[in-house]
Design a protein around this motif. Structure first.
Motif, PDB file in Angstrom:
ATOM      1  N   GLU A  22       0.774  -0.632   0.101  1.00  0.00           N
ATOM      2  CA  GLU A  22       0.387   0.156   0.293  1.00  0.00           C
ATOM      3  C   GLU A  22       1.193   1.191   0.419  1.00  0.00           C
ATOM      4  OE1 GLU A  22      -2.412  -0.390   3.350  1.00  0.00           O
ATOM      5  OE2 GLU A  22      -3.653  -1.939   2.674  1.00  0.00           O
ATOM      6  N   THR A  23       1.581   1.293   0.790  1.00  0.00           N
ATOM      7  CA  THR A  23       2.934   2.592   0.470  1.00  0.00           C
ATOM      8  C   THR A  23       3.489   2.910  -0.843  1.00  0.00           C
ATOM      9  OG1 THR A  23       3.493   2.133   2.946  1.00  0.00           O
ATOM     10  CG2 THR A  23       5.404   3.232   2.038  1.00  0.00           C
ATOM     11  N   ILE A  24       3.644   1.659  -0.938  1.00  0.00           N
ATOM     12  CA  ILE A  24       4.953   1.393  -1.960  1.00  0.00           C
ATOM     13  C   ILE A  24       3.968   2.278  -3.279  1.00  0.00           C
ATOM     14  CG2 ILE A  24       5.990   0.350  -4.160  1.00  0.00           C
ATOM     15  CD1 ILE A  24       7.252   1.399  -1.497  1.00  0.00           C
ATOM     16  N   LYS A  25       2.710   1.688  -3.383  1.00  0.00           N
ATOM     17  CA  LYS A  25       1.199   2.432  -4.320  1.00  0.00           C
ATOM     18  C   LYS A  25       1.161   3.659  -4.173  1.00  0.00           C
ATOM     19  CE  LYS A  25       0.198  -2.140  -5.952  1.00  0.00           C
ATOM     20  NZ  LYS A  25      -0.920  -3.219  -5.452  1.00  0.00           N
ATOM     21  N   ALA A  26       0.986   4.168  -3.146  1.00  0.00           N
ATOM     22  CA  ALA A  26       0.436   5.702  -3.010  1.00  0.00           C
ATOM     23  C   ALA A  26       1.611   6.683  -2.907  1.00  0.00           C
ATOM     24  CB  ALA A  26       0.133   5.303  -1.425  1.00  0.00           C
ATOM     25  N   ASN A  27       3.227   6.353  -2.909  1.00  0.00           N
ATOM     26  CA  ASN A  27       3.799   7.126  -2.711  1.00  0.00           C
ATOM     27  C   ASN A  27       5.076   6.949  -3.533  1.00  0.00           C
ATOM     28  OD1 ASN A  27       3.795   8.595   0.229  1.00  0.00           O
ATOM     29  ND2 ASN A  27       3.607   6.017   0.387  1.00  0.00           N
ATOM     30  N   SER A  28       4.526   7.200  -5.573  1.00  0.00           N
ATOM     31  CA  SER A  28       5.616   7.295  -6.161  1.00  0.00           C
ATOM     32  C   SER A  28       7.077   7.406  -5.556  1.00  0.00           C
ATOM     33  CB  SER A  28       4.886   7.576  -7.910  1.00  0.00           C
ATOM     34  OG  SER A  28       4.778   9.094  -7.152  1.00  0.00           O
ATOM     35  N   SER A  29       7.423   8.562  -4.919  1.00  0.00           N
ATOM     36  CA  SER A  29       8.346   9.335  -4.733  1.00  0.00           C
ATOM     37  C   SER A  29       8.958   8.358  -4.325  1.00  0.00           C
ATOM     38  CB  SER A  29       8.176  10.244  -3.716  1.00  0.00           C
ATOM     39  OG  SER A  29       7.593   9.639  -2.686  1.00  0.00           O
ATOM     40  N   VAL A  30       8.896   7.000  -4.143  1.00  0.00           N
ATOM     41  CA  VAL A  30       9.845   6.046  -3.428  1.00  0.00           C
ATOM     42  C   VAL A  30      10.424   5.827  -4.317  1.00  0.00           C
ATOM     43  CG1 VAL A  30       9.748   3.848  -1.786  1.00  0.00           C
ATOM     44  CG2 VAL A  30       8.040   5.764  -1.164  1.00  0.00           C
ATOM     45  N   LYS A  31      11.916   5.381  -4.655  1.00  0.00           N
ATOM     46  CA  LYS A  31      12.580   4.821  -5.504  1.00  0.00           C
ATOM     47  C   LYS A  31      13.601   3.515  -5.391  1.00  0.00           C
ATOM     48  CE  LYS A  31      11.143   8.371  -8.126  1.00  0.00           C
ATOM     49  NZ  LYS A  31      10.281   8.135  -9.281  1.00  0.00           N
ATOM     50  N   MET A  32      13.547   3.286  -4.006  1.00  0.00           N
ATOM     51  CA  MET A  32      14.692   2.494  -3.978  1.00  0.00           C
ATOM     52  C   MET A  32      14.150   2.160  -1.395  1.00  0.00           C
ATOM     53  SD  MET A  32      17.864   4.459  -3.236  1.00  0.00           S
ATOM     54  CE  MET A  32      18.776   3.444  -2.920  1.00  0.00           C
ATOM     55  N   VAL A  33      14.513   0.506  -1.496  1.00  0.00           N
ATOM     56  CA  VAL A  33      13.979   0.381   0.079  1.00  0.00           C
ATOM     57  C   VAL A  33      14.918   0.135   0.326  1.00  0.00           C
ATOM     58  CG1 VAL A  33      12.383  -1.012   1.297  1.00  0.00           C
ATOM     59  CG2 VAL A  33      12.010  -0.272  -0.965  1.00  0.00           C
ATOM     60  N   GLU A  34      15.551   0.347   1.715  1.00  0.00           N
ATOM     61  CA  GLU A  34      16.420   0.530   2.518  1.00  0.00           C
ATOM     62  C   GLU A  34      16.357  -0.182   3.766  1.00  0.00           C
ATOM     63  OE1 GLU A  34      20.505   2.496   3.259  1.00  0.00           O
ATOM     64  OE2 GLU A  34      19.155   3.683   4.694  1.00  0.00           O
ATOM     65  N   ILE A  35      16.800  -1.676   4.473  1.00  0.00           N
ATOM     66  CA  ILE A  35      17.062  -2.292   5.173  1.00  0.00           C
ATOM     67  C   ILE A  35      17.522  -1.737   6.088  1.00  0.00           C
ATOM     68  CG2 ILE A  35      16.029  -4.131   6.955  1.00  0.00           C
ATOM     69  CD1 ILE A  35      15.657  -5.294   3.574  1.00  0.00           C
ATOM     70  N   LYS A  36      17.742  -1.347   7.547  1.00  0.00           N
ATOM     71  CA  LYS A  36      18.267  -0.993   8.159  1.00  0.00           C
ATOM     72  C   LYS A  36      18.773  -2.193   9.549  1.00  0.00           C
ATOM     73  CE  LYS A  36      17.827   1.860  12.079  1.00  0.00           C
ATOM     74  NZ  LYS A  36      17.552   3.689  12.839  1.00  0.00           N
ATOM     75  N   LEU A  37      20.216  -2.651   9.374  1.00  0.00           N
ATOM     76  CA  LEU A  37      20.749  -3.697  10.296  1.00  0.00           C
ATOM     77  C   LEU A  37      21.399  -2.626  11.964  1.00  0.00           C
ATOM     78  CD1 LEU A  37      22.164  -6.465   7.989  1.00  0.00           C
ATOM     79  CD2 LEU A  37      19.832  -5.761   8.456  1.00  0.00           C
ATOM     80  N   SER A  38      21.878  -1.897  11.363  1.00  0.00           N
ATOM     81  CA  SER A  38      22.353  -0.970  12.149  1.00  0.00           C
ATOM     82  C   SER A  38      22.591   0.511  11.469  1.00  0.00           C
ATOM     83  CB  SER A  38      23.725  -1.382  12.839  1.00  0.00           C
ATOM     84  OG  SER A  38      24.831  -1.664  12.166  1.00  0.00           O
ATOM     85  N   GLN A  39      22.727   1.447  12.339  1.00  0.00           N
ATOM     86  CA  GLN A  39      22.971   2.722  12.525  1.00  0.00           C
ATOM     87  C   GLN A  39      24.426   2.942  13.453  1.00  0.00           C
ATOM     88  OE1 GLN A  39      19.739   4.388  14.133  1.00  0.00           O
ATOM     89  NE2 GLN A  39      21.319   6.217  13.767  1.00  0.00           N
TER      90      GLN A  39
END
Length: 334
Positions: A22-39
């Motif tokens: 739902e989030t991806i389809k509703a937001n065309s500005s999302v160009k990539m997805v990052e999984i944060k393991l740690s910072q």
């Protein structure tokens, strides 16, 4: 992150495939997805968003109850090891119709990263990118002991990741992103020379719009309004004024990076290599190139050496971590 905001199951707080789609389809500005393991600011440490900062708007965006403390635990619930991490990467890729999927981490125990790379070769699942966050990374909400003493600095981490991916013969399948005090044109040139494909920055842009490192991010009393929901303090963060400063900082930093690249006699950032960067050694009386300090490796040499253990004689961190990483992978089912 571990809170799965934007794709959070309201009942369990875990990952929701339906909400993700739902989030991806509703937001065309999302160009990539990052999984944060740690910072870099606080590796292996979770976070707590105080209920006082969970306004109606934040509640709707994150999918969490308004006015209630929200905990982001140190570990993920959607996976628990190298193989399940990569399966999760593939799941997100399928759910998003092929968006680039990657993960971010601060190197701590290097053999754990080596185990992930070994799992890539075993499963034939590769992330599109890996973001290497140096221990220099910062946030005003990080415990000082973590921000000061946990994790690899960016230069060492980037060199290790680059050589592990090259040595495993998978570097051409993955883009390497780097972060951690990327503040200047030279810091970009240095990181690109060590193997990064992309440099990203957070703190520097925070500075450009007014952050003074008051270390009050978690209190709601940020004096410049950057991390505050207080209407009076928020007046200090006027988008009509600050966007000019952010743009100018970005534009001028890139300009200086390209000036440096040109001065090095290089026509394209992709042609940068460690031999072009020099550094004074201890005492300041001698200089060494980054190629001497951070030597590169041959492609796929780790795989070749694995079949002939007697040829592993240098004792380098990359080699020892590769052996330990493969053992770690073999010892766990996930």
């Amino acid at each position: 992150g571990t809170g799965y905001f934007g794709c959070r199951c309201p009942e369990t707080g875990g990952f929701s495939a339906e909400r993700f789609v739902e989030t991806i389809k509703a937001n065309s500005s999302v160009k990539m997805v990052e999984i944060k393991l740690s910072q870099g600011a606080k590796p292996a440490h979770g976070g707590m968003l105080p209920g006082a900062k969970v306004t109606k708007e934040i509640s709707e965006i994150r999918g969490i109850p308004e006015g209630v403390d929200c905990d982001s635990p140190p570990n993920h619930a959607a996976f628990s090891g190298p193989r399940t991490l990569l399966k999760f990467v593939q799941t997100l890729r399928d759910l998003s119709d092929g968006l680039p999927i990657g993960f971010k981490l601060c190197i701590g125990r290097p053999e754990e990263f080596s185990a992930i790379v070994a799992a890539m070769k075993e499963t034939d699942i590769y992330p599109d990118f890996i973001t290497v966050d140096g221990a220099e990374g910062g946030t005003g909400a990080a415990p000082p002991e973590f921000s000061n003493h946990v994790g690899f600095p960016l230069t060492d981490a980037l060199h290790f990741v680059q050589n592990t991916l090259v040595g495993a013969g998978v570097r051409d399948k993955i883009k390497v992103v780097c972060s951690g005090k990327v503040l200047s044109g030279f810091s970009m040139v240095r990181n690109l020379s060590l193997g990064a494909d992309i440099c990203v920055s957070a703190r520097a842009f925070m500075f450009s719009m007014g952050c003074i490192q008051a270390l009050k991010c978690d209190t709601g009393r940020c004096p410049t309004g950057v991390t505050s929901q207080d209407p009076e303090l928020m007046k200090g963060l006027d988008p009509a004024v600050k966007f000019h400063r952010v743009y100018n900082f970005h534009h001028k930093t890139l300009e200086q990076a390209f000036h440096l690249i040109g001065a090095m006699g290089v026509s394209d950032p992709d042609l940068l290599h460690p031999g072009l960067v020099m550094r004074r050694t201890s005492g300041g009386t001698h200089a060494k190139s980054y190629a001497d300090m951070y030597p590169p490796v041959d492609s796929n040499y780790l795989s070749r050496m694995t079949s002939r253990k007697d040829t592993i004689t240098t004792g380098s961190l990359v080699e020892s971590s590769w052996r330990k990483g493969k053992q770690l992978l073999q010892s766990r089912p996930n």
